[in-house]
Design a protein around this motif. Sequence first.
Motif, PDB file in Angstrom:
ATOM      1  N   VAL A 383      -8.938 -11.970 -15.638  1.00 31.88           N
ATOM      2  CA  VAL A 383      -9.966 -12.033 -14.588  1.00 31.88           C
ATOM      3  C   VAL A 383     -10.611 -10.672 -14.341  1.00 31.88           C
ATOM      4  N   LEU A 384      -9.792  -9.634 -14.144  1.00 33.03           N
ATOM      5  CA  LEU A 384     -10.294  -8.300 -13.818  1.00 33.03           C
ATOM      6  C   LEU A 384      -9.541  -7.251 -14.633  1.00 33.03           C
ATOM      7  N   GLY A 385     -10.229  -6.153 -14.918  1.00 30.55           N
ATOM      8  CA  GLY A 385      -9.604  -4.999 -15.553  1.00 30.55           C
ATOM      9  C   GLY A 385      -9.709  -3.817 -14.606  1.00 30.55           C
ATOM     10  N   VAL A 386      -8.657  -3.561 -13.855  1.00 32.56           N
ATOM     11  CA  VAL A 386      -8.664  -2.498 -12.844  1.00 32.56           C
ATOM     12  C   VAL A 386      -8.373  -1.182 -13.551  1.00 32.56           C
ATOM     13  N   THR A 387      -9.361  -0.290 -13.553  1.00 33.73           N
ATOM     14  CA  THR A 387      -9.328   0.895 -14.411  1.00 33.73           C
ATOM     15  C   THR A 387      -9.430   2.161 -13.585  1.00 33.73           C
ATOM     16  N   ALA A 388      -8.587   3.136 -13.919  1.00 40.61           N
ATOM     17  CA  ALA A 388      -8.557   4.392 -13.157  1.00 40.61           C
ATOM     18  C   ALA A 388      -8.381   5.559 -14.106  1.00 40.61           C
ATOM     19  N   ILE A 389      -8.864   6.722 -13.682  1.00 43.14           N
ATOM     20  CA  ILE A 389      -8.696   7.962 -14.422  1.00 43.14           C
ATOM     21  C   ILE A 389      -8.052   8.979 -13.504  1.00 43.14           C
ATOM     22  N   GLY A 390      -7.221   9.867 -14.050  1.00 42.84           N
ATOM     23  CA  GLY A 390      -6.514  10.824 -13.203  1.00 42.84           C
ATOM     24  C   GLY A 390      -6.211  12.117 -13.937  1.00 42.84           C
ATOM     25  N   GLU A 391      -5.804  13.116 -13.185  1.00 41.11           N
ATOM     26  CA  GLU A 391      -5.462  14.409 -13.788  1.00 41.11           C
ATOM     27  C   GLU A 391      -4.272  14.286 -14.720  1.00 41.11           C
ATOM     28  N   THR A 392      -3.364  13.377 -14.409  1.00 42.12           N
ATOM     29  CA  THR A 392      -2.221  13.083 -15.266  1.00 42.12           C
ATOM     30  C   THR A 392      -2.156  11.572 -15.458  1.00 42.12           C
ATOM     31  N   LEU A 393      -1.440  11.138 -16.515  1.00 39.75           N
ATOM     32  CA  LEU A 393      -1.294   9.709 -16.726  1.00 39.75           C
ATOM     33  C   LEU A 393      -0.535   9.073 -15.563  1.00 39.75           C
ATOM     34  N   LYS A 394       0.480   9.781 -15.066  1.00 41.11           N
ATOM     35  CA  LYS A 394       1.238   9.251 -13.932  1.00 41.11           C
ATOM     36  C   LYS A 394       0.330   9.029 -12.731  1.00 41.11           C
ATOM     37  N   ASP A 402      -2.534   1.193  -7.089  1.00 39.63           N
ATOM     38  CA  ASP A 402      -2.996   1.183  -5.693  1.00 39.63           C
ATOM     39  C   ASP A 402      -4.190   0.246  -5.544  1.00 39.63           C
ATOM     40  N   ALA A 403      -5.101   0.288  -6.523  1.00 35.85           N
ATOM     41  CA  ALA A 403      -6.277  -0.586  -6.485  1.00 35.85           C
ATOM     42  C   ALA A 403      -5.882  -2.047  -6.687  1.00 35.85           C
ATOM     43  N   VAL A 404      -4.959  -2.291  -7.630  1.00 33.71           N
ATOM     44  CA  VAL A 404      -4.488  -3.655  -7.874  1.00 33.71           C
ATOM     45  C   VAL A 404      -3.909  -4.262  -6.599  1.00 33.71           C
ATOM     46  N   ASP A 405      -3.172  -3.450  -5.833  1.00 35.28           N
ATOM     47  CA  ASP A 405      -2.535  -3.943  -4.612  1.00 35.28           C
ATOM     48  C   ASP A 405      -3.536  -4.399  -3.560  1.00 35.28           C
ATOM     49  N   LEU A 406      -4.783  -3.959  -3.680  1.00 36.42           N
ATOM     50  CA  LEU A 406      -5.815  -4.332  -2.706  1.00 36.42           C
ATOM     51  C   LEU A 406      -6.529  -5.631  -3.064  1.00 36.42           C
ATOM     52  N   ILE A 407      -6.294  -6.143  -4.265  1.00 35.58           N
ATOM     53  CA  ILE A 407      -7.010  -7.324  -4.764  1.00 35.58           C
ATOM     54  C   ILE A 407      -6.081  -8.536  -4.746  1.00 35.58           C
ATOM     55  N   HIS A 408      -6.612  -9.652  -4.272  1.00 35.38           N
ATOM     56  CA  HIS A 408      -5.773 -10.839  -4.098  1.00 35.38           C
ATOM     57  C   HIS A 408      -6.528 -12.110  -4.471  1.00 35.38           C
ATOM     58  N   TRP A 409      -5.835 -13.041  -5.086  1.00 37.25           N
ATOM     59  CA  TRP A 409      -6.238 -14.443  -5.169  1.00 37.25           C
ATOM     60  C   TRP A 409      -4.986 -15.258  -5.459  1.00 37.25           C
ATOM     61  N   GLU A 410      -5.051 -16.538  -5.233  1.00 32.76           N
ATOM     62  CA  GLU A 410      -3.883 -17.393  -5.392  1.00 32.76           C
ATOM     63  C   GLU A 410      -3.438 -17.406  -6.851  1.00 32.76           C
TER      64      GLU A 410
END
Length: 428
Positions: A383-394, A402-410
Motif C-alpha cells: 500500500v505505502l512505502g514509508v521512506t526516510a533518510i538520515g545521518e546514520t542508517l540507525k 516513527d512515520a510508520v507508527d503514525l499511519i493506520h488502517w484495518e
Amino acid sequence: MGLSVLIIGSGGREHALAWKISQSPLVSKVYAAPGNPGIARHAECVPLSVDDIQGLRDFAVSKRIDLTVVGPEAPLVAGIADLFAKDGLLVFGPDQAGAQLEGSKVFMKTILQECGVPTADFRVFDDYDEAEQYVLTHRLPVVIKADGLAAGKGVVVAQTYEEAVSFLKETMETGVFGSAGDRVVIEECLAGEEASYIVFTDGYKVVPLPSSQDHKRIGDGDLGPNTGGMGAYSPAPVMTPEVEERVLREVFDPLLAALRARKIVYRGILYAGLMIDNGVPRVLEFNVRFGDPEAQPLFMRFSGDLVPLLLQCARGKIDDASIEIDPRPAICVVMASGGYPGKYAKGCPIEGVSDAEKLSDVIVFHAGTAMEQGRLITGGGRVLGVTAIGETLKGAIARAYDAVDLIHWEGAYYRSDIGKKALLRRGV
C-alpha cells in the motif's frame, strides 16, 4: 516550453519516479498512466492500463510526449519500446528482445552461462514428471523459478521435498502463474547475503546507482513466502567497493557484450539481483527496470537532475550525464494489507499519512492506494512505502518507523526488521 514526460505505472516505484522527474527544470508537464493518488500530486493521471500498449502509444502521439519512462516490466516484455519507436517516440526502457532478461528466466540463465557470468548451476524443464523426478534427487534447499513474469512471486526456495513438489504442481499443472509457469528453472541454492545493484546503460557504457538491499520475504527474519518486496535500504554494506568493481567487470561488461553479439543494444535500467558470499558475487536474477521498493530509497539519495540521464540512455548515448548522490543512508518500509501476498481486503480507509509526512526527511510513497469519496483507501497488497533518510542508517531506520507508527488502517502489516542486516554487519 519544457519537456513533456509520460510515466507508465501505478506503484511506489512510479511515485518515486514522478516525484523525482517533476523536480527537473527541463520538464514542464508530467503525465502518469494510470498513476495513483500520490502520483497525482506530481503528474496528471491518465486512465490507461499498463498493458494497453496501443492506447498508451496513441496517447503519447496525441500529446506529443517527449519522453516515456516505463516503470513496470510487463509492458517492456510486451514490446512497448518497439511499438513507440515506430512513431519516433523516445522511450526509457529496453526493447522486447532486451526485456527477455526479465521476461524469461531461461533466456537470462542461458545468456549468463554463455558469457561466463557467475550464477547458480541450473536445469530447465517443460515436462512436469521430469521436473519432479529431478527435484526429488536434488539436494535441499532447492530453488525453483517459473520461467515467465509472476510479479516477484514465481520463486520458491524449497526447504523440503514436499514444498518443492507442491510448488512444481501449482506452477506447471495447476497453472497459478498462467503460461509463465509452462517452463521452470531448477537451480542450486546459493549461500551468502543478497544485494541489488542497478545501473543506467546505453548498451555500452554503464552509470551505476548506489547499492541497495531488498527484503523479499513477508516475515521478519526473512521468513514466509516471497512478495514483491517488503522494504529496502541503501547503501548495502555487503556491497563493498571491491565487490562493486567486480560486479561491473565480471557481470555487466560481459553481459552487455553478449547482448550486442545477439544484435541487442540494451538501453535503460539493468538491475542485478546478487548473492554475495565472502566478497564473491553471483547473479540470482536480472530485472529490466528500477526495483520496487529499492527505487524509493535510491531516489531519496539521488540529489541531482534525473532527466538528462534518462534522455541520454533512451537516445542511446551516455556522454556528459552524471549522478549526484546524497552520502546519507535511506530506508523504505513497505506497509501492506493484511494477508498479502495471499488474499487481502481492499477499500480500508487510511489515516495518518499527512502526519507522517510532517516529519523531516520522510516521504510516503503511494503504491496500492485509491480515492473514494475524498478519502484515501487501500487498493492493493503493498500500500505505502514509508521512506526516510538520515545521518546514520540507525537514524534513518528510527525515523522511518516513527512515520510508520503514525499511519493506520484495518489490518495494516509491515516488517519490523528492515535494515537490521546492515546494522549487524556494521556492528551497531
